[in-house]
Design a protein around this motif. Sequence first.
Motif, PDB file in Angstrom:
ATOM      1  N   GLU A 122       0.808  -1.214   0.000  1.00 40.55           N
ATOM      2  CA  GLU A 122       0.000   0.000   0.000  1.00 40.55           C
ATOM      3  C   GLU A 122       0.844   1.269   0.000  1.00 40.55           C
ATOM      4  OE1 GLU A 122      -2.441  -0.089   3.430  1.00 40.55           O
ATOM      5  OE2 GLU A 122      -0.797   0.202   4.830  1.00 40.55           O
ATOM      6  N   ASN A 123       2.123   1.131   0.338  1.00 40.07           N
ATOM      7  CA  ASN A 123       3.014   2.284   0.345  1.00 40.07           C
ATOM      8  C   ASN A 123       3.666   2.528  -1.014  1.00 40.07           C
ATOM      9  OD1 ASN A 123       2.647   2.849   3.135  1.00 40.07           O
ATOM     10  ND2 ASN A 123       4.037   1.173   3.647  1.00 40.07           N
ATOM     11  N   THR A 124       3.466   1.609  -1.961  1.00 35.10           N
ATOM     12  CA  THR A 124       4.029   1.781  -3.285  1.00 35.10           C
ATOM     13  C   THR A 124       3.345   2.942  -3.988  1.00 35.10           C
ATOM     14  OG1 THR A 124       4.488  -0.577  -3.457  1.00 35.10           O
ATOM     15  CG2 THR A 124       4.478   0.675  -5.511  1.00 35.10           C
ATOM     16  N   PHE A 125       4.153   3.844  -4.580  1.00 34.54           N
ATOM     17  CA  PHE A 125       3.578   4.986  -5.286  1.00 34.54           C
ATOM     18  C   PHE A 125       2.926   4.497  -6.575  1.00 34.54           C
ATOM     19  CE2 PHE A 125       3.994   8.523  -8.347  1.00 34.54           C
ATOM     20  CZ  PHE A 125       3.170   9.424  -7.705  1.00 34.54           C
ATOM     21  N   GLN A 126       1.678   4.830  -6.763  1.00 36.07           N
ATOM     22  CA  GLN A 126       0.916   4.382  -7.921  1.00 36.07           C
ATOM     23  C   GLN A 126       0.771   5.549  -8.894  1.00 36.07           C
ATOM     24  OE1 GLN A 126      -2.020   3.089  -4.969  1.00 36.07           O
ATOM     25  NE2 GLN A 126      -2.274   1.240  -6.191  1.00 36.07           N
ATOM     26  N   PHE A 127       1.575   5.537  -9.960  1.00 39.12           N
ATOM     27  CA  PHE A 127       1.614   6.652 -10.889  1.00 39.12           C
ATOM     28  C   PHE A 127       0.597   6.418 -11.994  1.00 39.12           C
ATOM     29  CE2 PHE A 127       3.350   9.452 -14.148  1.00 39.12           C
ATOM     30  CZ  PHE A 127       3.615  10.579 -13.391  1.00 39.12           C
ATOM     31  N   ALA A 128      -0.637   6.779 -11.713  1.00 36.40           N
ATOM     32  CA  ALA A 128      -1.744   6.639 -12.655  1.00 36.40           C
ATOM     33  C   ALA A 128      -2.927   7.388 -12.054  1.00 36.40           C
ATOM     34  CB  ALA A 128      -2.091   5.166 -12.892  1.00 36.40           C
ATOM     35  N   TRP A 129      -3.986   7.560 -12.862  1.00 35.80           N
ATOM     36  CA  TRP A 129      -5.190   8.214 -12.342  1.00 35.80           C
ATOM     37  C   TRP A 129      -6.072   7.236 -11.572  1.00 35.80           C
ATOM     38  CZ3 TRP A 129      -3.351  12.613 -12.630  1.00 35.80           C
ATOM     39  CH2 TRP A 129      -2.938  13.253 -13.803  1.00 35.80           C
ATOM     40  N   PHE A 130      -6.107   5.959 -12.021  1.00 37.50           N
ATOM     41  CA  PHE A 130      -7.009   4.968 -11.420  1.00 37.50           C
ATOM     42  C   PHE A 130      -6.295   3.637 -11.227  1.00 37.50           C
ATOM     43  CE2 PHE A 130      -9.675   7.811 -13.963  1.00 37.50           C
ATOM     44  CZ  PHE A 130     -10.699   8.134 -13.084  1.00 37.50           C
ATOM     45  N   GLN A 131      -6.848   2.851 -10.302  1.00 39.55           N
ATOM     46  CA  GLN A 131      -6.497   1.438 -10.184  1.00 39.55           C
ATOM     47  C   GLN A 131      -7.771   0.632 -10.402  1.00 39.55           C
ATOM     48  OE1 GLN A 131      -4.562   0.254  -6.582  1.00 39.55           O
ATOM     49  NE2 GLN A 131      -4.087  -1.795  -7.346  1.00 39.55           N
ATOM     50  N   GLN A 132      -7.682  -0.371 -11.281  1.00 36.76           N
ATOM     51  CA  GLN A 132      -8.870  -1.172 -11.582  1.00 36.76           C
ATOM     52  C   GLN A 132      -9.155  -2.141 -10.438  1.00 36.76           C
ATOM     53  OE1 GLN A 132      -8.783  -2.986 -15.459  1.00 36.76           O
ATOM     54  NE2 GLN A 132     -10.999  -3.242 -15.488  1.00 36.76           N
ATOM     55  N   SER A 133     -10.446  -2.283 -10.123  1.00 36.46           N
ATOM     56  CA  SER A 133     -10.876  -3.209  -9.081  1.00 36.46           C
ATOM     57  C   SER A 133     -12.081  -3.980  -9.596  1.00 36.46           C
ATOM     58  CB  SER A 133     -11.248  -2.439  -7.810  1.00 36.46           C
ATOM     59  OG  SER A 133     -12.404  -1.632  -8.030  1.00 36.46           O
ATOM     60  N   ALA A 134     -12.581  -4.900  -8.796  1.00 34.23           N
ATOM     61  CA  ALA A 134     -13.743  -5.688  -9.205  1.00 34.23           C
ATOM     62  C   ALA A 134     -14.967  -4.806  -9.406  1.00 34.23           C
ATOM     63  CB  ALA A 134     -14.035  -6.758  -8.152  1.00 34.23           C
ATOM     64  N   ALA A 135     -15.034  -3.682  -8.695  1.00 33.45           N
ATOM     65  CA  ALA A 135     -16.202  -2.803  -8.776  1.00 33.45           C
ATOM     66  C   ALA A 135     -16.085  -1.751  -9.868  1.00 33.45           C
ATOM     67  CB  ALA A 135     -16.428  -2.110  -7.433  1.00 33.45           C
ATOM     68  N   GLY A 136     -14.893  -1.564 -10.406  1.00 33.88           N
ATOM     69  CA  GLY A 136     -14.700  -0.548 -11.436  1.00 33.88           C
ATOM     70  C   GLY A 136     -13.305   0.032 -11.388  1.00 33.88           C
ATOM     71  N   PHE A 137     -13.220   1.355 -11.230  1.00 36.75           N
ATOM     72  CA  PHE A 137     -11.935   2.053 -11.209  1.00 36.75           C
ATOM     73  C   PHE A 137     -11.887   2.949  -9.975  1.00 36.75           C
ATOM     74  CE2 PHE A 137     -13.061   1.139 -15.580  1.00 36.75           C
ATOM     75  CZ  PHE A 137     -11.906   0.519 -16.061  1.00 36.75           C
ATOM     76  N   ASP A 138     -10.889   2.707  -9.141  1.00 35.30           N
ATOM     77  CA  ASP A 138     -10.734   3.488  -7.920  1.00 35.30           C
ATOM     78  C   ASP A 138      -9.738   4.616  -8.174  1.00 35.30           C
ATOM     79  OD1 ASP A 138     -12.419   1.721  -6.522  1.00 35.30           O
ATOM     80  OD2 ASP A 138     -10.733   0.359  -6.163  1.00 35.30           O
ATOM     81  N   PRO A 139     -10.142   5.889  -7.977  1.00 39.85           N
ATOM     82  CA  PRO A 139      -9.224   6.995  -8.228  1.00 39.85           C
ATOM     83  C   PRO A 139      -8.041   6.970  -7.268  1.00 39.85           C
ATOM     84  CG  PRO A 139     -11.239   7.784  -7.186  1.00 39.85           C
ATOM     85  CD  PRO A 139     -11.473   6.348  -7.537  1.00 39.85           C
ATOM     86  N   LEU A 140      -6.860   7.185  -7.811  1.00 39.47           N
ATOM     87  CA  LEU A 140      -5.643   7.268  -7.026  1.00 39.47           C
ATOM     88  C   LEU A 140      -5.386   8.732  -6.638  1.00 39.47           C
ATOM     89  CD1 LEU A 140      -3.532   4.729  -9.116  1.00 39.47           C
ATOM     90  CD2 LEU A 140      -4.572   4.364  -6.864  1.00 39.47           C
ATOM     91  N   PRO A 141      -4.482   8.986  -5.702  1.00 41.45           N
ATOM     92  CA  PRO A 141      -4.273  10.364  -5.226  1.00 41.45           C
ATOM     93  C   PRO A 141      -3.988  11.382  -6.330  1.00 41.45           C
ATOM     94  CG  PRO A 141      -3.224   8.832  -3.730  1.00 41.45           C
ATOM     95  CD  PRO A 141      -3.719   8.011  -4.888  1.00 41.45           C
ATOM     96  N   LEU A 142      -3.334  10.971  -7.401  1.00 42.28           N
ATOM     97  CA  LEU A 142      -3.027  11.908  -8.481  1.00 42.28           C
ATOM     98  C   LEU A 142      -4.276  12.467  -9.152  1.00 42.28           C
ATOM     99  CD1 LEU A 142      -0.015  10.284 -10.396  1.00 42.28           C
ATOM    100  CD2 LEU A 142       0.010  12.409  -9.085  1.00 42.28           C
ATOM    101  N   ALA A 143      -5.413  11.766  -9.026  1.00 43.05           N
ATOM    102  CA  ALA A 143      -6.646  12.197  -9.692  1.00 43.05           C
ATOM    103  C   ALA A 143      -7.363  13.321  -8.950  1.00 43.05           C
ATOM    104  CB  ALA A 143      -7.602  11.008  -9.839  1.00 43.05           C
ATOM    105  N   GLN A 144      -6.869  13.702  -7.782  1.00 41.36           N
ATOM    106  CA  GLN A 144      -7.551  14.714  -6.969  1.00 41.36           C
ATOM    107  C   GLN A 144      -7.420  16.102  -7.587  1.00 41.36           C
ATOM    108  OE1 GLN A 144      -6.660  14.640  -2.707  1.00 41.36           O
ATOM    109  NE2 GLN A 144      -6.659  16.865  -2.708  1.00 41.36           N
ATOM    110  N   SER A 145      -8.539  16.799  -7.678  1.00 42.18           N
ATOM    111  CA  SER A 145      -8.574  18.143  -8.238  1.00 42.18           C
ATOM    112  C   SER A 145      -8.026  19.174  -7.260  1.00 42.18           C
ATOM    113  CB  SER A 145     -10.019  18.506  -8.598  1.00 42.18           C
ATOM    114  OG  SER A 145     -10.144  19.865  -8.916  1.00 42.18           O
ATOM    115  N   LEU A 146      -7.592  20.310  -7.793  1.00 41.57           N
ATOM    116  CA  LEU A 146      -7.204  21.425  -6.944  1.00 41.57           C
ATOM    117  C   LEU A 146      -8.396  22.264  -6.498  1.00 41.57           C
ATOM    118  CD1 LEU A 146      -3.931  22.742  -8.633  1.00 41.57           C
ATOM    119  CD2 LEU A 146      -4.148  21.350  -6.579  1.00 41.57           C
TER     120      LEU A 146
END
Length: 280
Positions: free
Chosen positions: A3-27
Amino acid sequence: MNENTFQFAWFQQSAAGFDPLPLAQSLWRADQMHGVAVSGLLARALEHAVTEAGRTGLVPARYHVDLFRPARMITTTASARIVREGPRLVLLDAVVEQEGAVVARAGATFLAPSADAAGEVWTAPGERPTPPPADLLPTPGEHHVPWFASAAPWSDDFGDHQNGGRHQTWQTAVPIVYGEECTPFQAVASIADATSMVTNWGSRGVEHINTDIDLALSRLPDSTRLGLRAADHVSSAGIAVGTAEVFDATGVIGTATITSLANTRRTVDLSGGVEPRGAV
């Protein structure tokens, strides 16, 4: 994955769909996604639908997104369907949904390329945009903070560019989904949301929030490294229209246009050098 690995993408795919990663957060708000992530997910769905239909080799010539409801930082789904298919085109619709409600929609036309017409046609005169000097940038393929030029020269210091000059940006697209390569169409569709950053960023920050994205392309970009340069900005009574040239290392490939609303009560002030994640 740790969970501490930096995930360089907007989303991570899951069984329910796409979970937004921290980079996807708006200002704009901590619980809101920016349009770059939303547009990238829509483009991915459209591209997958074209591939599943066996229509490879087409050019995504027109792409329109309506950002009519704030997308939150929660599990998201995206789907696309073919509306009409012919020998030289495929027309599609796509939606992004959260908790059963549509938060954004897109339409796209994919066209079959052929030979150019022989006749002479007027084109805009003058200098065309080019990327920043190569010696300023990281090695191609490396991700980097978006670069801007304005009344100040190219740099990745955002504080330099809070001015009333003509803005342009050069960016390397972030992957849409963690573990997947970003395609050229996903890259240009997501970076097109940054049209707001080159047409709405002025001396007091970004004072407009865009409600849509229109992208018109003559060809796919040559890579996932792309630029936008402001071509025009007009506004009246709190409604603004901004148009930008879209270019890659080879040249101009099309235009991007956004419509936006004045949002002065929640201006994004970048004078202190705050680094946006690609767009607001």
